[in-house]
Design an enzyme around this catalytic site. Structure first.
Site, mmCIF file in Angstrom:
data_model
loop_
_atom_site.group_PDB
_atom_site.id
_atom_site.type_symbol
_atom_site.label_atom_id
_atom_site.label_comp_id
_atom_site.label_asym_id
_atom_site.label_seq_id
_atom_site.Cartn_x
_atom_site.Cartn_y
_atom_site.Cartn_z
ATOM 1 N N LYS A 9 0.760 -1.243 0.043
ATOM 2 C CA LYS A 9 -0.119 0.000 -0.301
ATOM 3 C C LYS A 9 0.695 0.893 -0.487
ATOM 4 C CE LYS A 9 -3.809 -2.388 2.299
ATOM 5 N NZ LYS A 9 -5.267 -2.089 3.321
ATOM 6 N N TYR A 49 -12.091 -1.603 -4.159
ATOM 7 C CA TYR A 49 -12.688 -1.896 -2.409
ATOM 8 C C TYR A 49 -14.298 -1.978 -2.346
ATOM 9 C CZ TYR A 49 -7.734 -2.490 -0.492
ATOM 10 O OH TYR A 49 -7.199 -2.719 0.085
ATOM 11 N N PHE A 57 -15.131 3.072 7.236
ATOM 12 C CA PHE A 57 -14.101 3.552 6.285
ATOM 13 C C PHE A 57 -13.545 3.657 5.158
ATOM 14 C CE2 PHE A 57 -14.131 -0.971 7.345
ATOM 15 C CZ PHE A 57 -13.539 -1.635 6.222
ATOM 16 N N ARG A 85 -1.869 -14.747 3.723
ATOM 17 C CA ARG A 85 -2.593 -13.899 4.808
ATOM 18 C C ARG A 85 -1.622 -14.026 6.471
ATOM 19 N NH1 ARG A 85 -7.138 -11.428 3.836
ATOM 20 N NH2 ARG A 85 -7.794 -11.985 5.840
ATOM 21 N N THR A 91 -5.778 -7.677 10.145
ATOM 22 C CA THR A 91 -6.227 -6.637 9.097
ATOM 23 C C THR A 91 -5.591 -5.410 10.851
ATOM 24 O OG1 THR A 91 -7.392 -7.106 8.159
ATOM 25 C CG2 THR A 91 -8.065 -5.232 8.306
ATOM 26 N N ARG A 102 2.231 -6.757 9.644
ATOM 27 C CA ARG A 102 1.772 -5.669 9.742
ATOM 28 C C ARG A 102 2.040 -5.499 11.626
ATOM 29 N NH1 ARG A 102 -3.627 -7.730 7.309
ATOM 30 N NH2 ARG A 102 -4.258 -6.015 5.644
ATOM 31 N N ASN A 112 -2.764 -0.451 6.735
ATOM 32 C CA ASN A 112 -1.867 -1.662 7.609
ATOM 33 C C ASN A 112 -0.551 -1.975 5.931
ATOM 34 O OD1 ASN A 112 -3.362 -2.140 5.454
ATOM 35 N ND2 ASN A 112 -4.560 -3.436 7.130
ATOM 36 N N HIS A 115 -1.873 -5.525 1.707
ATOM 37 C CA HIS A 115 -3.011 -6.333 1.252
ATOM 38 C C HIS A 115 -3.058 -7.488 0.397
ATOM 39 C CE1 HIS A 115 -7.127 -6.621 -0.135
ATOM 40 N NE2 HIS A 115 -6.407 -7.286 -0.792
ATOM 41 N N GLU A 126 -9.515 -10.282 -8.144
ATOM 42 C CA GLU A 126 -8.331 -9.214 -7.826
ATOM 43 C C GLU A 126 -7.203 -9.506 -8.785
ATOM 44 O OE1 GLU A 126 -9.501 -8.295 -3.142
ATOM 45 O OE2 GLU A 126 -7.588 -9.131 -3.342
HETATM 46 P P1 CMP Z 1 -7.687 -4.502 3.338
HETATM 47 O O1 CMP Z 1 -6.296 -6.060 4.077
HETATM 48 O O2 CMP Z 1 -6.719 -4.121 2.211
HETATM 49 O O3 CMP Z 1 -8.999 -4.571 3.138
HETATM 50 C C1 CMP Z 1 -9.646 -3.806 3.472
HETATM 51 C C2 CMP Z 1 -9.249 -2.255 4.181
HETATM 52 O O4 CMP Z 1 -9.908 -1.608 4.822
HETATM 53 C C3 CMP Z 1 -7.951 -2.892 4.984
HETATM 54 O O5 CMP Z 1 -7.389 -3.749 4.748
HETATM 55 C C4 CMP Z 1 -7.840 -1.745 5.828
HETATM 56 O O6 CMP Z 1 -6.842 -0.945 5.194
HETATM 57 C C5 CMP Z 1 -9.071 -1.161 5.970
HETATM 58 N N1 CMP Z 1 -9.827 -1.446 7.142
HETATM 59 C C6 CMP Z 1 -10.548 -2.310 7.584
HETATM 60 N N2 CMP Z 1 -11.155 -2.316 8.834
HETATM 61 C C7 CMP Z 1 -10.720 -0.708 9.080
HETATM 62 C C8 CMP Z 1 -11.513 -0.052 9.824
HETATM 63 N N3 CMP Z 1 -11.846 -0.892 10.881
HETATM 64 N N4 CMP Z 1 -11.075 0.997 9.950
HETATM 65 C C9 CMP Z 1 -10.227 1.673 9.476
HETATM 66 N N5 CMP Z 1 -9.615 1.026 7.459
HETATM 67 C C10 CMP Z 1 -10.061 -0.419 8.144
#
Ligand code: CMP
Length: 138
Positions: A9, A49, A57, A85, A91, A102, A112, A115, A126
């Site tokens: 990211k 997304y 979010f 993963r 996450t 992470r 984070n 992805h 994807e």
């Molecule tokens: P990702 O694995 O890319 O999938 C969706 C993304 O949304 C996640 O990583 C975070 O970057 C973001 N995300 C998920 N949960 C939250 C949250 N509660 N608040 C803000 N961002 C979030």
């Protein structure tokens, strides 16, 4: 052999973590079958997304994901969705196991670093979002 999509990211790219992330994939026996750097527009980030469009979010996430260059990769290995993963960690970096990407590098649930696709169906959707078949070296 399974494939998955990985994204480094904008925070990971800005902080110079491309090499660190790739090193962890290769050290785990994962093959990089395709890789490129690009900068998503806000609309492209919204499309990628779309599954999260009802989430609170969504706006913030798509602003962040379109804020700078990202590196997208197709990873290939047996059980690579699970392996990736496990390498990424949860996450929320606060819940991520020690030694995961992470836990080691993220400091925000949104920013984070990486992805990874969460299932075979999302992996194919994807991967197709970013790569055509000629761009993937099987
Ligand atoms: P990702 O694995 O890319 O999938 C969706 C993304 O949304 C996640 O990583 C975070 O970057 C973001 N995300 C998920 N949960 C939250 C949250 N509660 N608040 C803000 N961002 C979030």
């Amino acid at each position: 052999m399974e494939r998955t999509l990985s994204i480094i990211k904008p925070d990971g790219v800005k902080r110079g973590l491309i090499g660190e992330v790739v090193k962890r994939f290769e050290a785990a026996g994962i093959k990089i079958a395709a890789m490129k750097m690009l900068h998503l527009s806000k609309e492209q980030a919204r499309a990628f997304y779309a599954v999260h469009k009802e989430r609170p979010f969504y706006e913030s996430l798509t602003d962040f994901m379109s804020s700078g260059p990202i590196v997208v990769m197709v990873l290939e290995a047996e059980n690579v969705i699970r392996k990736n993963r496990d390498l990424m960690g949860a996450t929320n970096y606060k819940d991520a196991a020690p030694g995961t990407i992470r836990r080691d590098f993220a400091s925000d649930i949104e920013k984070n670093v990486v992805h990874g696709s969460d299932a075979p169906e999302t992996a194919s959707t994807e991967i197709a979002f970013f790569f055509n078949s000629l761009e993937i070296c099987g």
